[in-house]
Enzyme design. Structure first.
Site, short mmCIF file in Angstrom:
data_model
loop_
_atom_site.label_atom_id
_atom_site.label_comp_id
_atom_site.label_asym_id
_atom_site.label_seq_id
_atom_site.Cartn_x
_atom_site.Cartn_y
_atom_site.Cartn_z
N ALA A 252 -29.73 -26.48 -7.65
CA ALA A 252 -31.15 -26.87 -7.83
C ALA A 252 -31.39 -28.38 -7.69
O ALA A 252 -32.51 -28.84 -7.94
CB ALA A 252 -31.73 -26.36 -9.15
N ALA A 253 -30.38 -29.15 -7.27
CA ALA A 253 -30.63 -30.59 -7.03
C ALA A 253 -31.67 -30.73 -5.93
O ALA A 253 -32.56 -31.59 -6.00
CB ALA A 253 -29.33 -31.29 -6.65
N GLY A 254 -31.58 -29.88 -4.90
CA GLY A 254 -32.56 -29.92 -3.81
C GLY A 254 -33.95 -29.53 -4.30
O GLY A 254 -34.96 -30.02 -3.77
N ASP A 255 -34.01 -28.68 -5.32
CA ASP A 255 -35.31 -28.29 -5.88
C ASP A 255 -35.93 -29.46 -6.63
O ASP A 255 -37.14 -29.71 -6.52
CB ASP A 255 -35.15 -27.08 -6.82
CG ASP A 255 -34.63 -25.86 -6.08
OD1 ASP A 255 -34.93 -25.72 -4.88
OD2 ASP A 255 -33.93 -25.04 -6.70
O1 RIB Z 1 -31.81 -23.84 -5.41
C1 RIB Z 1 -31.13 -23.19 -6.44
C2 RIB Z 1 -31.63 -21.80 -6.60
O2 RIB Z 1 -31.29 -21.04 -5.45
C3 RIB Z 1 -31.02 -21.04 -7.75
O3 RIB Z 1 -31.72 -21.22 -8.95
C4 RIB Z 1 -31.01 -19.61 -7.25
O4 RIB Z 1 -31.86 -18.76 -7.97
C5 RIB Z 1 -31.39 -19.68 -5.79
O5 RIB Z 1 -32.69 -19.33 -5.61
#
Ligand code: RIB
Length: 312
Positions: A252-255
């Site tokens: 989730a760093a990209g998120d």
């Molecule tokens: O970007 C990370 C996410 O990718 C995780 O939380 C997982 O659920 C997938 O969707």
């Protein structure tokens, strides 16, 4: 006053196994521990936008099951508005199976469940969500046809459109998207899916972002993990080194990066400043385990930037 941001996307329950190394095909690896956390690229990005101070509205679906209850609670705890999240009785909530190695690198398989049924109708049901919305942030864990519809609606209402093309699309994207999307935030694998160019070093990274510009992209920020990020617009290409952190889990760093970029752009910050802010948010996300638990707050990012002034 907070800026209003709309996130359209997925929500998953993440099942995370930690192991000394990631398994090769056919290999069994003995892990060290297991954790469950709320995730899903869309939900992570929405939670991050809210923690970073935006009035955040999420459009998506969860199942009418126990995971759906937990996912909704996590949105609420972060302050994300979930009036337009549908509980789908026909299928389960999305689930992601994640392996994380000792360097914090991961592998992810997603079983989409309700995310695979997010539809144009769900966007239409949220008509007034666009009023005063400054930006849309969307990813590819829901049907691409719905992604395209959301992009069209956001741009029709004058909102900035930020696309995190994750996971890499398995089909070519419609040409008209390139004229509507303001900023793309792929990682190395995703830009390879979009351009066919394998990113192995800075030279190939530059070729890949130029290929996106050739397709008509207005701006691309290629995230390069420990190598930072590469911002490309038709006017210039600039590399930003990564902030040095002790990474324990890059999930989730990209998120965090996409959310932070979106919030600062929605607030009116110049692209270059928004990229630095996003780099800091992405770095901080690597220092904690789990997707949503690792999304940083505004205060954390601002303190981190004060402690790392050299890169500003
Ligand atoms: O970007 C990370 C996410 O990718 C995780 O939380 C997982 O659920 C997938 O969707």
């Amino acid at each position: 006053m907070s800026v209003k941001v709309v996130v359209v996307g997925s929500a998953n329950m993440d099942m995370v196994a930690f192991a000394p190394k990631l398994p090769a095909p056919g290999e069994t690896v003995l892990g060290t521990r297991f954790e469950m956390a709320c995730g899903g690229k869309g939900a992570n990005q929405a939670v991050a936008c809210a923690r970073l101070g935006a009035e955040t509205w999420f459009i998506g679906r969860v199942g009418a099951d126990a995971f759906g209850d937990i996912l909704l609670r996590s949105f609420q705890e972060a302050g994300v508005r979930i009036n337009f999240v549908r509980r789908d009785p026909e299928t389960s909530s999305g689930v992601a199976l994640i392996f994380v190695d000792e360097q914090g690198q991961n592998e992810i398989v997603v079983a989409p469940g309700a995310n695979g049924r997010v539809s144009n109708e769900d966007i239409d049901n949220a008509q007034n969500v666009w009023q005063d919305a400054k930006a849309l942030l969307v990813q590819f864990e829901i049907p691409l046809v719905t992604v395209g519809y959301a992009i069209g609606e956001a741009s029709r209402h004058g909102a900035l459109v930020i696309v995190n093309p994750a996971p890499a699309p398995r089909e070519p994207l419609p040409d008209e998207w390139f004229g509507l999307v303001d900023v793309w935030t792929p990682n190395e694998r995703e830009i390879e899916g979009l351009t066919g160019i394998v990113v192995a070093d800075m030279e190939s990274a530059e070729r890949a972002v130029k290929a996106m510009l050739d397709k008509g992209a207005k701006a691309v920020v290629l995230t390069l993990g420990a190598n930072g990020s590469l911002l490309a617009t038709p006017e210039f290409i600039r590399h930003y080194p990564a902030f040095p952190v002790q990474a324990v889990d890059a999930t989730a760093a990209g998120d965090a990066f996409a959310a932070a970029l979106t919030v600062r752009l929605a607030e009116g910050a110049p692209l270059e400043e928004a990229v630095i802010f996003a780099n800091a948010a992405g770095a901080l996300a690597c220092t904690k385990v789990g997707a949503q638990p690792s999304m940083p707050t505004r205060k954390e990012v601002e303190e981190f930037l004060r402690e790392h002034p050299l890169l500003l």
